[in-house]
Design a protein around this motif. Structure first.
Motif, PDB file in Angstrom:
ATOM      1  N   ALA A  10      -1.485 -15.100   5.496  1.00  0.00           N
ATOM      2  CA  ALA A  10      -0.653 -16.329   5.677  1.00  0.00           C
ATOM      3  C   ALA A  10      -1.436 -17.263   6.312  1.00  0.00           C
ATOM      4  CB  ALA A  10       0.317 -15.910   6.685  1.00  0.00           C
ATOM      5  N   GLY A  11      -2.615 -16.951   6.876  1.00  0.00           N
ATOM      6  CA  GLY A  11      -3.257 -18.152   7.598  1.00  0.00           C
ATOM      7  C   GLY A  11      -3.916 -19.148   6.831  1.00  0.00           C
ATOM      8  N   ILE A  12      -4.085 -18.842   5.526  1.00  0.00           N
ATOM      9  CA  ILE A  12      -4.735 -19.907   4.880  1.00  0.00           C
ATOM     10  C   ILE A  12      -3.727 -20.640   4.426  1.00  0.00           C
ATOM     11  CG2 ILE A  12      -4.604 -18.608   2.372  1.00  0.00           C
ATOM     12  CD1 ILE A  12      -7.269 -19.449   1.817  1.00  0.00           C
ATOM     13  N   THR A  20       3.341 -18.548   9.564  1.00  0.00           N
ATOM     14  CA  THR A  20       2.641 -17.200   9.328  1.00  0.00           C
ATOM     15  C   THR A  20       3.699 -16.310   9.866  1.00  0.00           C
ATOM     16  OG1 THR A  20       1.825 -17.421  11.637  1.00  0.00           O
ATOM     17  CG2 THR A  20       0.272 -18.129   9.741  1.00  0.00           C
ATOM     18  N   PHE A  21       3.270 -14.996  10.143  1.00  0.00           N
ATOM     19  CA  PHE A  21       4.380 -13.807  10.402  1.00  0.00           C
ATOM     20  C   PHE A  21       4.368 -13.617  11.945  1.00  0.00           C
ATOM     21  CE2 PHE A  21       5.962 -13.042   6.366  1.00  0.00           C
ATOM     22  CZ  PHE A  21       4.943 -13.562   5.520  1.00  0.00           C
ATOM     23  N   ARG A  22       3.039 -13.639  12.471  1.00  0.00           N
ATOM     24  CA  ARG A  22       2.850 -12.824  13.624  1.00  0.00           C
ATOM     25  C   ARG A  22       2.003 -13.956  14.604  1.00  0.00           C
ATOM     26  NH1 ARG A  22       2.023  -9.545   9.778  1.00  0.00           N
ATOM     27  NH2 ARG A  22       3.513  -7.878   9.383  1.00  0.00           N
ATOM     28  N   ASP A  23       1.920 -15.094  14.446  1.00  0.00           N
ATOM     29  CA  ASP A  23       1.646 -15.960  15.319  1.00  0.00           C
ATOM     30  C   ASP A  23       2.908 -16.464  16.087  1.00  0.00           C
ATOM     31  OD1 ASP A  23      -0.460 -17.586  12.858  1.00  0.00           O
ATOM     32  OD2 ASP A  23      -1.090 -16.346  14.517  1.00  0.00           O
ATOM     33  N   VAL A  24       2.489 -16.972  17.255  1.00  0.00           N
ATOM     34  CA  VAL A  24       3.608 -17.543  18.062  1.00  0.00           C
ATOM     35  C   VAL A  24       4.593 -18.216  17.447  1.00  0.00           C
ATOM     36  CG1 VAL A  24       4.292 -19.206  20.120  1.00  0.00           C
ATOM     37  CG2 VAL A  24       2.365 -17.529  20.236  1.00  0.00           C
ATOM     38  N   LEU A  27       7.367 -16.154  11.693  1.00  0.00           N
ATOM     39  CA  LEU A  27       8.496 -15.587  10.933  1.00  0.00           C
ATOM     40  C   LEU A  27       9.055 -14.523  11.338  1.00  0.00           C
ATOM     41  CD1 LEU A  27       7.637 -16.354   7.283  1.00  0.00           C
ATOM     42  CD2 LEU A  27       9.558 -17.389   8.400  1.00  0.00           C
ATOM     43  N   TRP A  28       8.338 -13.441  11.955  1.00  0.00           N
ATOM     44  CA  TRP A  28       8.955 -12.256  12.381  1.00  0.00           C
ATOM     45  C   TRP A  28       9.514 -12.433  13.892  1.00  0.00           C
ATOM     46  CZ3 TRP A  28      10.231 -11.192   8.277  1.00  0.00           C
ATOM     47  CH2 TRP A  28       9.490 -10.669   7.036  1.00  0.00           C
ATOM     48  N   SER A  29       9.058 -13.839  14.483  1.00  0.00           N
ATOM     49  CA  SER A  29       9.947 -13.918  15.792  1.00  0.00           C
ATOM     50  C   SER A  29      11.338 -14.775  15.473  1.00  0.00           C
ATOM     51  CB  SER A  29       9.264 -14.873  16.659  1.00  0.00           C
ATOM     52  OG  SER A  29       8.783 -16.022  15.942  1.00  0.00           O
ATOM     53  N   MET A 105      -0.638  -8.978  -4.471  1.00  0.00           N
ATOM     54  CA  MET A 105      -0.417  -7.532  -4.064  1.00  0.00           C
ATOM     55  C   MET A 105       1.059  -7.289  -3.234  1.00  0.00           C
ATOM     56  SD  MET A 105      -2.802  -6.469  -0.978  1.00  0.00           S
ATOM     57  CE  MET A 105      -2.101  -5.017  -0.488  1.00  0.00           C
ATOM     58  N   HIS A 106       1.702  -8.660  -2.788  1.00  0.00           N
ATOM     59  CA  HIS A 106       2.916  -8.447  -2.182  1.00  0.00           C
ATOM     60  C   HIS A 106       3.833  -9.184  -2.962  1.00  0.00           C
ATOM     61  CE1 HIS A 106       1.153  -7.424   2.092  1.00  0.00           C
ATOM     62  NE2 HIS A 106       1.052  -6.448   1.246  1.00  0.00           N
ATOM     63  N   GLY A 107       3.607  -9.229  -4.260  1.00  0.00           N
ATOM     64  CA  GLY A 107       4.613  -9.967  -5.270  1.00  0.00           C
ATOM     65  C   GLY A 107       4.658 -11.717  -5.038  1.00  0.00           C
ATOM     66  N   ILE A 171      -9.745 -13.565   4.713  1.00  0.00           N
ATOM     67  CA  ILE A 171      -9.444 -14.986   5.417  1.00  0.00           C
ATOM     68  C   ILE A 171      -7.879 -14.941   5.715  1.00  0.00           C
ATOM     69  CG2 ILE A 171      -9.425 -17.259   4.446  1.00  0.00           C
ATOM     70  CD1 ILE A 171     -11.371 -16.727   2.396  1.00  0.00           C
ATOM     71  N   GLY A 172      -7.722 -15.320   6.978  1.00  0.00           N
ATOM     72  CA  GLY A 172      -6.715 -15.803   7.473  1.00  0.00           C
ATOM     73  C   GLY A 172      -5.463 -14.590   7.323  1.00  0.00           C
ATOM     74  N   THR A 173      -5.827 -13.374   7.830  1.00  0.00           N
ATOM     75  CA  THR A 173      -4.746 -12.154   7.829  1.00  0.00           C
ATOM     76  C   THR A 173      -5.266 -11.537   9.166  1.00  0.00           C
ATOM     77  OG1 THR A 173      -4.004 -10.134   6.878  1.00  0.00           O
ATOM     78  CG2 THR A 173      -6.568 -10.772   6.550  1.00  0.00           C
ATOM     79  N   SER A 174      -4.089 -11.117   9.655  1.00  0.00           N
ATOM     80  CA  SER A 174      -4.263 -10.231  10.918  1.00  0.00           C
ATOM     81  C   SER A 174      -4.671  -9.056  11.032  1.00  0.00           C
ATOM     82  CB  SER A 174      -2.974 -10.414  11.731  1.00  0.00           C
ATOM     83  OG  SER A 174      -1.769  -9.642  11.073  1.00  0.00           O
ATOM     84  N   GLY A 175      -4.606  -8.355   9.730  1.00  0.00           N
ATOM     85  CA  GLY A 175      -5.245  -6.945   9.645  1.00  0.00           C
ATOM     86  C   GLY A 175      -4.405  -6.153  10.220  1.00  0.00           C
ATOM     87  N   GLU A 176      -2.922  -6.392  10.219  1.00  0.00           N
ATOM     88  CA  GLU A 176      -2.013  -5.633  10.767  1.00  0.00           C
ATOM     89  C   GLU A 176      -1.247  -4.642   9.982  1.00  0.00           C
ATOM     90  OE1 GLU A 176      -1.265  -8.308  14.701  1.00  0.00           O
ATOM     91  OE2 GLU A 176       0.174  -6.588  14.209  1.00  0.00           O
ATOM     92  N   ILE A 197     -13.031 -14.440   7.776  1.00  0.00           N
ATOM     93  CA  ILE A 197     -12.736 -16.088   8.072  1.00  0.00           C
ATOM     94  C   ILE A 197     -11.558 -16.053   8.736  1.00  0.00           C
ATOM     95  CG2 ILE A 197     -12.886 -18.415   7.501  1.00  0.00           C
ATOM     96  CD1 ILE A 197     -14.726 -17.518   4.896  1.00  0.00           C
ATOM     97  N   ASN A 198     -11.129 -16.378   9.832  1.00  0.00           N
ATOM     98  CA  ASN A 198      -9.987 -16.509  10.659  1.00  0.00           C
ATOM     99  C   ASN A 198     -10.052 -17.333  11.749  1.00  0.00           C
ATOM    100  OD1 ASN A 198      -7.603 -14.901   9.991  1.00  0.00           O
ATOM    101  ND2 ASN A 198      -7.704 -14.366  12.315  1.00  0.00           N
ATOM    102  N   LEU A 199      -8.786 -17.751  12.143  1.00  0.00           N
ATOM    103  CA  LEU A 199      -8.724 -18.723  13.361  1.00  0.00           C
ATOM    104  C   LEU A 199      -9.232 -18.151  14.487  1.00  0.00           C
ATOM    105  CD1 LEU A 199      -7.397 -21.444  13.975  1.00  0.00           C
ATOM    106  CD2 LEU A 199      -5.224 -20.587  14.765  1.00  0.00           C
ATOM    107  N   GLY A 214     -12.505 -20.262  12.896  1.00  0.00           N
ATOM    108  CA  GLY A 214     -11.955 -21.494  12.909  1.00  0.00           C
ATOM    109  C   GLY A 214     -10.784 -21.710  11.894  1.00  0.00           C
ATOM    110  N   PRO A 215     -10.211 -22.931  11.731  1.00  0.00           N
ATOM    111  CA  PRO A 215      -9.058 -23.272  10.818  1.00  0.00           C
ATOM    112  C   PRO A 215      -9.928 -23.312   9.536  1.00  0.00           C
ATOM    113  CG  PRO A 215      -9.547 -25.197  12.187  1.00  0.00           C
ATOM    114  CD  PRO A 215     -10.543 -24.295  12.532  1.00  0.00           C
ATOM    115  N   ALA A 216      -8.792 -22.587   8.501  1.00  0.00           N
ATOM    116  CA  ALA A 216      -9.151 -22.234   7.240  1.00  0.00           C
ATOM    117  C   ALA A 216      -9.780 -23.501   6.629  1.00  0.00           C
ATOM    118  CB  ALA A 216      -8.077 -21.690   6.432  1.00  0.00           C
TER     119      ALA A 216
END
Ligand code: APR
Length: 229
Positions: A10-12, A20-24, A27-29, A105-107, A171-176, A197-199, A214-216
């Protein structure tokens, strides 16, 4: 370096205005993923699930690819070896930037599938839970998205590509979220060079041979220019 496998998250697409999903504030908040991103949630309340994905599909259609998407399309076009782009994202910004060799991979939000007969068709801007499937007429249409607890798409092809790659770039994934979060381990086990490569560094720093923070929209074009030089 002949073969590059790139994983994006989502970071890209963050700088294209897609959440994104897990940044402050992610979406998941805002939503309970159990209600909108699981088969059980869809069975309980299909209208809520369609509302969630209709909002994300509208955001996607109103958004534009950013310089990071464009840089990866340039890499695929100009790199003398193979470039495979595996994305966890369900937006179409990689394709709209010109990338061709993309595995979702996630549709994808652009796709609809019938939960009754598995027929697939292009999703309208807004999907209606009562709409009949074009093939079997059952009112069981769902977004063609992989939900938690479901098997991601293209896993065999991705596993083979990772094993024979010369470089794996995350690139741009929390790896969670697995199995995507495990791709770096698979690559390392096969002696593949790894780059993140990630923020900000998302995993224990030791997992990647190299980390570019850094920013993508800045870090990705810079890295692509370095590779193509
Ligand atoms: N540039 C680069 N990286 C960024 C930027 C940016 N402008 N903004 C945020 N990031 C990074 C964050 O630091 C974070 O590491 O992008 C990552 C986003 O992580 P998540 O929100 O967890 O998104 P993602 O890793 O894609 O989630 C994986 O989880 O919910 C499921 O299926 C969903 O595909 C998704 C999967």
């Amino acid at each position: 370096m002949k073969r590059i496998v790139i994983l994006t998250g989502a970071g890209i697409s963050a700088e294209s205005g897609l959440g994104t999903f897990r940044d402050v504030g992610g979406l998941w908040s805002q939503y309970d993923l159990e209600e909108v991103a699981t088969p059980q949630g869809f069975a309980r309340n299909p209208a809520l699930v369609h509302d969630f994905y209709n909002a994300r599909r509208a955001n996607m259609l109103d958004a534009a690819p950013n310089a990071a998407h464009a840089a990866l399309a340039r890499l695929e076009a100009e790199y003398p070896g193979e470039v495979l782009l595996v994305t966890q994202n369900v937006d179409d910004l990689h394709e709209r930037a010109g990338s061709k060799n993309v595995l979702h991979m996630h549709g994808a939000l652009s796709g609809a599938v019938c939960a009754a007969c598995d027929h697939r068709w292009p999703a309208p801007r807004a999907m209606d839970p009562a709409a009949p499937c074009p093939a079997c007429t059952a009112p069981r249409a769902r977004p063609d998205i992989v939900w938690f607890g479901e098997m991601p798409f293209h896993m065999d092809e991705i596993g083979h590509a990772l094993a024979r790659a010369d470089l794996f770039v995350s690139i741009g994934t929390s790896g969670e979220v697995y199995p995507a979060a495990g791709f770096v381990d698979e690559a390392r086990a096969c002696g593949v060079e790894t780059l993140e490569i990630n923020l900000e560094p998302s995993l224990v720093p030791g997992l990647f041979d190299r980390v570019i923070a850094g920013p993508a929209t800045q870090a990705v074009p810079d890295w692509v220019a370095e590779v193509l030089a």
